[in-house]
Design a protein around this motif. Structure first.
Motif, mmCIF file in Angstrom:
data_model
loop_
_atom_site.group_PDB
_atom_site.id
_atom_site.type_symbol
_atom_site.label_atom_id
_atom_site.label_comp_id
_atom_site.label_asym_id
_atom_site.label_seq_id
_atom_site.Cartn_x
_atom_site.Cartn_y
_atom_site.Cartn_z
ATOM 1 N N VAL A 218 0.833 -1.213 0.000
ATOM 2 C CA VAL A 218 0.000 0.000 0.000
ATOM 3 C C VAL A 218 0.863 1.256 0.000
ATOM 4 C CG1 VAL A 218 -1.785 1.290 1.227
ATOM 5 C CG2 VAL A 218 -1.837 -1.227 1.205
ATOM 6 N N ARG A 219 1.746 1.356 0.979
ATOM 7 C CA ARG A 219 2.589 2.552 1.102
ATOM 8 C C ARG A 219 3.625 2.624 -0.018
ATOM 9 N NH1 ARG A 219 1.435 4.753 6.004
ATOM 10 N NH2 ARG A 219 0.676 3.371 7.661
ATOM 11 N N ASN B 84 0.594 3.276 -3.879
ATOM 12 C CA ASN B 84 -0.263 4.470 -3.774
ATOM 13 C C ASN B 84 0.277 5.457 -2.753
ATOM 14 O OD1 ASN B 84 -2.079 1.939 -4.410
ATOM 15 N ND2 ASN B 84 -3.033 3.698 -5.398
ATOM 16 N N GLY B 85 0.852 4.942 -1.669
ATOM 17 C CA GLY B 85 1.458 5.839 -0.685
ATOM 18 C C GLY B 85 2.654 6.577 -1.234
ATOM 19 N N VAL C 81 -5.272 4.768 0.024
ATOM 20 C CA VAL C 81 -4.372 4.351 1.101
ATOM 21 C C VAL C 81 -5.133 4.250 2.420
ATOM 22 C CG1 VAL C 81 -2.402 5.073 2.512
ATOM 23 C CG2 VAL C 81 -2.284 5.242 0.020
#
Length: 343
Positions: free
Chosen positions: A286-287, A290-291, A311
């Protein structure tokens, strides 16, 4: 050579290397998977064929038993595992050995920080695979629809890339580029659009794109990612076998590359790696995807509200405070409307 990380992607690629006669060792962190490979070899199920090969498999703790250093190490692990994986393997890398990051995300700099830029080859990977049973990987792309790009971080190492690319051609099409950073950014753009957004709504990629409003959500996440890429100094370059870029419209190119992934590199039941992770009880990148978009645009004084909402929802799912369900479509579509109303 070693394949560090032999899950769905690493196992299928590594098995092709073995079938081509290369000297390969699997290094893996899943004990049951190591045991299954030792007992039965690795089985690769492709759309129209299957094959099995025998290959030496080591658990991470057995690296200390390695006596002969590896000339090339392919890292096929989650982006968030890159640093410690490189620290683990570096003592077993030959002085002039190379590390190739077959991963999502901008992991090439993490690799270089550990083993040195002169020993780092960045790569882009575009295949779809899944693994739910140890010793068996299911790959949705045979060699004709498997695509990779490779490039060195240090210009002095670039002359060695072609020989490594030639090895990798036993498993798919490989292009050598002198701008691997831009190529990796282009892949991150499409990953930002597809991986977590489709996982959040608990659907295969194709079904998520057909869910009312979700295609626009995914495209908006990709548009923000492209703005981050350009703000970070990346160029718009062709990847995954697309023709040379002719459009001056970054968003139009996002649409084109996303369509290419949907029509060529995924099937109707393809689950993104992120949704597979969640269904296995693991965290997703995730990070790191998109993060990363959110952080890069913030560093340039810009916002990425669609990616930020993706996120937030994804981390709520990982914390267990939000259910993984198709009902999350409404949450993302609502966020899209806010983005557009504020534009």
């Amino acid at each position: 050579m070693a394949f560090l990380g032999t899950g769905a992607q690493g196992a299928s690629i590594g098995a092709d290397f073995v079938a081509a006669g290369h000297d390969v060792t699997f290094v893996e962190q899943w004990p049951d998977h190591v045991a299954a490979i030792r007992e039965n070899g690795i089985t690769v199920n492709l759309p129209k064929r299957s094959f099995n090969v025998r290959v030496p498999a080591l658990h991470l703790c057995q690296l200390a038993e390695v006596r002969q250093p590896f000339d090339i190490v392919f890292i096929v692990m989650k982006a968030y595992d890159t640093k410690w994986a490189c620290q683990l393997i570096e003592p077993y890398l030959a002085p002039d050995g190379l590390v190739v990051g077959l991963q999502n995300g901008m992991t090439h700099e993490d690799i270089a920080a550990v083993v040195g830029r002169e020993r780092t080859i960045g790569a882009v990977i575009e295949i779809a695979s899944n693994m739910f049973v140890p010793g068996i990987t299911n790959r949705e792309n045979d060699h004709d629809t498997s695509w990779f790009a490779m490039g060195a971080l240090d210009p002095k190492t670039q002359e060695r890339v072609e020989s490594v690319a030639d090895l990798l051609r036993c498993t798919g099409t490989v292009e050598v580029t002198d701008d691997i950073r831009s190529a990796k950014w282009m892949k991150l753009v499409v990953n930002a659009a597809e991986l977590i957004p489709s996982a959040v709504v608990d659907l295969p990629l194709a079904d998520a794109a057909r869910d009312p409003g979700m295609l626009e959500v995914m495209r908006e996440a990709g548009y923000e990612a492209m703005r981050a890429a350009l703000a970070d100094g990346s160029k718009i370059v062709s990847i995954i076998g697309m023709p040379p870029v002719t459009t001056n419209d970054p968003e139009r190119y996002v649409d084109q590359i996303f369509e290419k992934v949907l029509t060529t590199f995924s099937s109707q039941d393809t689950l993104t790696t992120s949704l597979q992770d969640w269904r296995k009880g693991r965290r997703a990148e995730v990070r790191e995807v998109n993060g990363w978009v959110v952080d890069i645009l913030a560093a340039h004084g810009q916002t990425a509200p669609m990616n930020q909402r993706v996120v937030e929802v994804a981390l709520e799912i990982e914390r267990g405070t939000r259910e993984l369900t198709t009902a999350n479509t409404a949450v993302l579509v609502e966020a899209l409307h806010k983005v557009r109303s504020n534009a």
